[in-house]
Design a protein around this motif. Sequence first.
Motif, short mmCIF file in Angstrom:
data_model
loop_
_atom_site.label_atom_id
_atom_site.label_comp_id
_atom_site.label_asym_id
_atom_site.label_seq_id
_atom_site.Cartn_x
_atom_site.Cartn_y
_atom_site.Cartn_z
N LYS A 237 -2.58 -52.67 5.55
CA LYS A 237 -2.68 -53.69 5.47
C LYS A 237 -4.09 -53.66 6.92
O LYS A 237 -4.30 -55.01 7.46
CB LYS A 237 -1.37 -53.75 7.17
N THR A 238 -4.34 -53.46 7.70
CA THR A 238 -5.23 -52.69 8.06
C THR A 238 -6.59 -52.92 7.45
O THR A 238 -7.10 -54.12 8.37
CB THR A 238 -5.19 -51.99 10.10
N THR A 239 -6.68 -52.17 6.72
CA THR A 239 -8.07 -51.80 6.10
C THR A 239 -8.47 -53.36 5.69
O THR A 239 -9.26 -53.96 5.59
CB THR A 239 -7.99 -50.75 4.98
N LEU A 240 -7.54 -54.28 4.55
CA LEU A 240 -8.21 -55.54 4.33
C LEU A 240 -7.81 -55.96 4.86
O LEU A 240 -8.71 -57.07 4.67
CB LEU A 240 -6.79 -55.37 3.36
N GLY A 241 -6.91 -55.97 5.60
CA GLY A 241 -7.39 -57.71 7.08
C GLY A 241 -8.69 -57.90 7.78
O GLY A 241 -9.52 -58.55 7.85
N LYS A 242 -9.05 -56.45 8.03
CA LYS A 242 -9.94 -56.25 8.41
C LYS A 242 -11.39 -56.66 7.90
O LYS A 242 -12.28 -57.12 8.15
CB LYS A 242 -10.31 -54.96 9.29
N HIS A 243 -11.29 -56.59 6.60
CA HIS A 243 -13.01 -56.32 5.06
C HIS A 243 -12.86 -57.86 4.98
O HIS A 243 -13.83 -58.77 4.69
CB HIS A 243 -12.95 -55.42 4.23
#
Length: 437
Positions: A237-243
Amino acid sequence: MSINKIRSNFYWLIDALKGKTIKSQLKDIEFCLENAHTPQAKEIQKAHIQRLLKHVTQTTPFYKKFKGLNDIHSFPVIRKTVIQDDFENFKSSSYKDKKNFKVSTSGSTGVPFLLYQNQEKRNRNHADLIYYYKQSNFKIGNRLYELEVWRNHNKKGKLKSWLQNIVQFDISRLTDDRIQQFLKLLKLDKQSDKTMLGFASAYELIAQYLENNNIILDNVGLTSAIANAEYLNHYTKTTLGKHLNTVVLSRYSSEEIGVVAQQTLSSPNTFVLNHASYYVELLNLNSDIPAKPGEFGRIVVTDLFNYAMPIIRYDTGDIAEFGVNKNGVMEFAKIEGRQMDLIYDTSGNMISSFVVYTKFYKYYHLLKQYQFIQQEEDRYEIKLNLKGDNFAFEDELIADIKLDFGNNARVDITYVDEIPALASGKRRKVINNFKKY
């Protein structure tokens, strides 16, 4: 006027010609969900329940013995196997000669499951989807990337895909090359607003690739990424959202029922229950007593609009944590996945699957895949599919597992070349072969 606006107008024109079958349902959903705490919305749901109970006890063989009961809690909680073993008796006599639609799932447990839906239920499903898409910053007519296992039985034709502005991207074997192809599609796509809908496991692989290669795509116009079919972990959730510079939201739905709950832009970390179309209960893991706020329980769903094959108090087999929003309305704080895949420490205490996922985050750059299996009460197996030839952190990983599962835990690490997906394309990260439930 843009082509996407024309697509949207065309959709609603067709609906108007059909008597506003979708729009009228959408208005009802909007009112009930945006005013769920009000007496008016509660009365609407109560009316839906009473209408359904009257219908099932008059026209459905399985439920005729409950005729006269007006309290939904007087009806039994049923599992998938009950429906399968008595399939014909769940069909409503009023709808047997009408046009119904078969909906099915391959079954994450390996057991296929199907139901029949009437036209009004289909319309309601479409309206539910439109509502929750809207809460995810997606509008009809905009570009939608669907990441799934596409085969002849579910793949849309070129004309339909163009009309609906859908890109169907197959994730059967999501290698680095395939991920590169997908990212290239996103970068070359000139449409300003687009949304992704896909399996959480596919999102995780894409997130790992982006992070491992330090790729930031902050201008591809992604309004949101909706994860469905599987548990969405915090890393993804956080990594995909960030990249990808977007918000990643999780949807809880199924082919045979519809959208039961979803995270939204205004509720990005908890699940907004679809009280408009379903009566949702969260029951104790070992009894039919309601769970309390903060407790995990079994998700039990009554579909208020499927009159062709009505299902009252259907135990989905999934587990969630009871929550309450600021208006006192029930929500899901977390969804854990299937009850059959709950895992336990060596003392028999339930351990959240989220705990397992956190054990592997630090090793993602070394792994293609992993799987955690409880084989016995105190024995656990970890399957690793490595990117390289060696994994130098066996002792560290085993010690970390024992911190939560018990010092007496027996932990085996097995190295494999592939962890195959299920027929549906889903990938089970956590499995309980001991099955303490």
